[in-house]
Design a protein around this motif. Structure first.
Motif, PDB file in Angstrom:
ATOM      1  N   GLN A 250     -19.947  -3.201  26.525  1.00 37.21           N
ATOM      2  CA  GLN A 250     -21.300  -3.614  26.166  1.00 37.21           C
ATOM      3  C   GLN A 250     -21.516  -3.503  24.662  1.00 37.21           C
ATOM      4  N   MET A 251     -21.003  -2.438  24.071  1.00 45.29           N
ATOM      5  CA  MET A 251     -21.189  -2.232  22.638  1.00 45.29           C
ATOM      6  C   MET A 251     -20.355  -3.215  21.818  1.00 45.29           C
ATOM      7  N   VAL A 252     -19.124  -3.478  22.271  1.00 48.07           N
ATOM      8  CA  VAL A 252     -18.279  -4.460  21.582  1.00 48.07           C
ATOM      9  C   VAL A 252     -18.915  -5.845  21.657  1.00 48.07           C
ATOM     10  N   MET A 253     -19.420  -6.209  22.839  1.00 47.18           N
ATOM     11  CA  MET A 253     -20.086  -7.500  23.017  1.00 47.18           C
ATOM     12  C   MET A 253     -21.280  -7.619  22.079  1.00 47.18           C
ATOM     13  N   THR A 254     -22.066  -6.558  21.991  1.00 46.26           N
ATOM     14  CA  THR A 254     -23.244  -6.566  21.125  1.00 46.26           C
ATOM     15  C   THR A 254     -22.844  -6.732  19.667  1.00 46.26           C
ATOM     16  N   ILE A 255     -21.817  -6.012  19.250  1.00 49.82           N
ATOM     17  CA  ILE A 255     -21.350  -6.094  17.862  1.00 49.82           C
ATOM     18  C   ILE A 255     -20.889  -7.508  17.523  1.00 49.82           C
ATOM     19  N   ILE A 256     -20.113  -8.122  18.408  1.00 48.60           N
ATOM     20  CA  ILE A 256     -19.610  -9.477  18.162  1.00 48.60           C
ATOM     21  C   ILE A 256     -20.755 -10.484  18.102  1.00 48.60           C
ATOM     22  N   MET A 257     -21.749 -10.312  18.969  1.00 50.75           N
ATOM     23  CA  MET A 257     -22.886 -11.237  18.968  1.00 50.75           C
ATOM     24  C   MET A 257     -23.698 -11.104  17.683  1.00 50.75           C
ATOM     25  N   ILE A 258     -23.845  -9.892  17.190  1.00 50.06           N
ATOM     26  CA  ILE A 258     -24.589  -9.707  15.931  1.00 50.06           C
ATOM     27  C   ILE A 258     -23.799 -10.280  14.758  1.00 50.06           C
ATOM     28  N   ILE A 259     -22.475 -10.092  14.765  1.00 57.42           N
ATOM     29  CA  ILE A 259     -21.626 -10.672  13.714  1.00 57.42           C
ATOM     30  C   ILE A 259     -21.765 -12.192  13.711  1.00 57.42           C
ATOM     31  N   TYR A 260     -21.793 -12.776  14.906  1.00 56.88           N
ATOM     32  CA  TYR A 260     -21.965 -14.225  15.051  1.00 56.88           C
ATOM     33  C   TYR A 260     -23.288 -14.682  14.418  1.00 56.88           C
ATOM     34  N   LEU A 261     -24.358 -13.944  14.708  1.00 62.49           N
ATOM     35  CA  LEU A 261     -25.664 -14.301  14.160  1.00 62.49           C
ATOM     36  C   LEU A 261     -25.689 -14.177  12.630  1.00 62.49           C
ATOM     37  N   GLN A 262     -25.065 -13.098  12.110  1.00 59.00           N
ATOM     38  CA  GLN A 262     -25.041 -12.918  10.652  1.00 59.00           C
ATOM     39  C   GLN A 262     -24.185 -13.993   9.985  1.00 59.00           C
ATOM     40  N   ALA A 263     -23.064 -14.333  10.614  1.00 57.33           N
ATOM     41  CA  ALA A 263     -22.198 -15.385  10.070  1.00 57.33           C
ATOM     42  C   ALA A 263     -22.947 -16.716  10.019  1.00 57.33           C
ATOM     43  N   LYS A 264     -23.664 -17.026  11.093  1.00 58.73           N
ATOM     44  CA  LYS A 264     -24.447 -18.258  11.111  1.00 58.73           C
ATOM     45  C   LYS A 264     -25.501 -18.261  10.018  1.00 58.73           C
ATOM     46  N   ASP A 265     -26.119 -17.117   9.785  1.00 56.56           N
ATOM     47  CA  ASP A 265     -27.148 -17.007   8.757  1.00 56.56           C
ATOM     48  C   ASP A 265     -26.544 -17.253   7.378  1.00 56.56           C
ATOM     49  N   TRP A 266     -25.392 -16.664   7.114  1.00 56.84           N
ATOM     50  CA  TRP A 266     -24.720 -16.867   5.828  1.00 56.84           C
ATOM     51  C   TRP A 266     -24.271 -18.319   5.662  1.00 56.84           C
ATOM     52  N   ILE A 267     -23.747 -18.904   6.733  1.00 52.07           N
ATOM     53  CA  ILE A 267     -23.310 -20.309   6.682  1.00 52.07           C
ATOM     54  C   ILE A 267     -24.474 -21.224   6.334  1.00 52.07           C
ATOM     55  N   SER A 268     -25.634 -20.949   6.947  1.00 47.23           N
ATOM     56  CA  SER A 268     -26.832 -21.755   6.683  1.00 47.23           C
ATOM     57  C   SER A 268     -27.324 -21.549   5.254  1.00 47.23           C
ATOM     58  N   THR A 269     -27.325 -20.306   4.799  1.00 45.36           N
ATOM     59  CA  THR A 269     -27.815 -19.990   3.451  1.00 45.36           C
ATOM     60  C   THR A 269     -26.935 -20.617   2.373  1.00 45.36           C
ATOM     61  N   CYS A 270     -25.617 -20.594   2.604  1.00 41.15           N
ATOM     62  CA  CYS A 270     -24.665 -21.104   1.608  1.00 41.15           C
ATOM     63  C   CYS A 270     -24.351 -22.581   1.802  1.00 41.15           C
ATOM     64  N   ASN A 271     -24.998 -23.212   2.780  1.00 40.38           N
ATOM     65  CA  ASN A 271     -24.775 -24.630   3.074  1.00 40.38           C
ATOM     66  C   ASN A 271     -23.303 -24.957   3.319  1.00 40.38           C
ATOM     67  N   LEU A 272     -22.619 -24.067   4.015  1.00 39.04           N
ATOM     68  CA  LEU A 272     -21.220 -24.301   4.342  1.00 39.04           C
ATOM     69  C   LEU A 272     -21.111 -25.260   5.528  1.00 39.04           C
ATOM     70  N   LYS A 273     -20.069 -26.068   5.514  1.00 41.95           N
ATOM     71  CA  LYS A 273     -19.857 -27.036   6.582  1.00 41.95           C
ATOM     72  C   LYS A 273     -18.800 -26.498   7.554  1.00 41.95           C
ATOM     73  N   ILE A 274     -19.248 -25.993   8.656  1.00 43.20           N
ATOM     74  CA  ILE A 274     -18.351 -25.489   9.695  1.00 43.20           C
ATOM     75  C   ILE A 274     -18.402 -26.456  10.866  1.00 43.20           C
ATOM     76  N   PRO A 275     -17.244 -26.947  11.323  1.00 43.20           N
ATOM     77  CA  PRO A 275     -17.244 -27.896  12.453  1.00 43.20           C
ATOM     78  C   PRO A 275     -17.986 -27.334  13.664  1.00 43.20           C
ATOM     79  N   ASN A 276     -18.756 -28.204  14.305  1.00 46.53           N
ATOM     80  CA  ASN A 276     -19.500 -27.775  15.496  1.00 46.53           C
ATOM     81  C   ASN A 276     -18.566 -27.248  16.576  1.00 46.53           C
ATOM     82  N   ALA A 277     -17.349 -27.817  16.628  1.00 45.62           N
ATOM     83  CA  ALA A 277     -16.378 -27.395  17.648  1.00 45.62           C
ATOM     84  C   ALA A 277     -16.005 -25.927  17.462  1.00 45.62           C
ATOM     85  N   VAL A 278     -15.930 -25.484  16.198  1.00 48.73           N
ATOM     86  CA  VAL A 278     -15.597 -24.085  15.916  1.00 48.73           C
ATOM     87  C   VAL A 278     -16.725 -23.175  16.391  1.00 48.73           C
ATOM     88  N   MET A 279     -17.950 -23.536  16.065  1.00 53.69           N
ATOM     89  CA  MET A 279     -19.095 -22.726  16.467  1.00 53.69           C
ATOM     90  C   MET A 279     -19.230 -22.690  17.991  1.00 53.69           C
TER      91      MET A 279
END
Length: 202
Positions: A138-167
């Motif tokens: 449960q804790m590992v799952m939570t950590i990975i989900m939060i990392i995912y959210l933070q990564a998405k936030d950084w990608i959006s802020t920096c206007n990085l182009k990440i393929p939708n297939a990767v996400m």
């Protein structure tokens, strides 16, 4: 109060701070801060048990509060993450995750009631081994989900182009992790009840 019990209480105190930063979008890098708080709180779960066993500091308070603090931390995280992932366009399993959260929280409430029933019979039940596996997942799952959210936030802020297939692929991986966590959550409950069935007989 001994050190392991202080760590358990500290883990409980961390919960409102964790939830605040996880949901406070107006705070820069709020997911990262929430992640740090969650990891620190999770580490106390590892250390309080080891210290208690090594120095024979096991108490009835620790046996009861340690798993309860875990439940409070994980349930708070899951409810908050459910709200966040429902709005995520790359995570296609939002309904499945909501159902999983309901089952996981229901399990935790049931086991808490089971412990109260045992306590009424002057029986203190320690957490089982499969329960510890469940908690780690449960804790590992939570950590990975939060990392995912933070990564998405950084990608959006920096206007990085990440393929939708990767996400989307990352979203599928998270769904599989949720499924594994759900399995062990239910399995650990069944195992715990079977091993302590005398509580129901009484």
């Amino acid at each position: 109060m001994n050190l392991p019990n202080k760590l358990t209480v500290f883990r409980t105190i961390c919960i409102p701070f964790f939830v605040f930063f996880l949901l406070a979008h107006f705070v820069p890098c709020n997911y990262l801060i929430a992640l740090i708080v969650f990891v620190i709180a999770s580490l106390t779960d590892l250390f309080d048990g080891k210290i208690a066993r090594k120095y024979n500091l096991i108490t009835n308070f620790g046996k009861f509060m340690d798993p309860l603090a875990d439940k409070l931390l994980v349930c708070a995280a899951l409810i908050s993450l459910d709200a966040l992932f429902t709005a995520d366009k790359f995570y296609k399993g939002s309904v499945w995750f909501t159902v999983s959260v309901i089952i996981i929280i229901s399990r935790e409430i049931f086991i808490s009631g089971f412990r109260i029933l045992a306590a009424d019979q002057n029986v203190v039940l320690a957490a089982g081994w499969w329960g510890k596996v469940k908690t780690v997942l449960q804790m590992v799952m939570t950590i990975i989900m939060i990392i995912y959210l933070q990564a998405k936030d950084w990608i959006s802020t920096c206007n990085l182009k990440i393929p939708n297939a990767v996400m989307s692929g990352v979203g599928i991986f998270i769904q599989l992790l949720v499924a594994a966590t759900l399995f062990f959550t239910v399995f650990s409950m069944i195992d715990y009840v079977i091993k302590n069935k005398q509580v129901l007989k009484n």
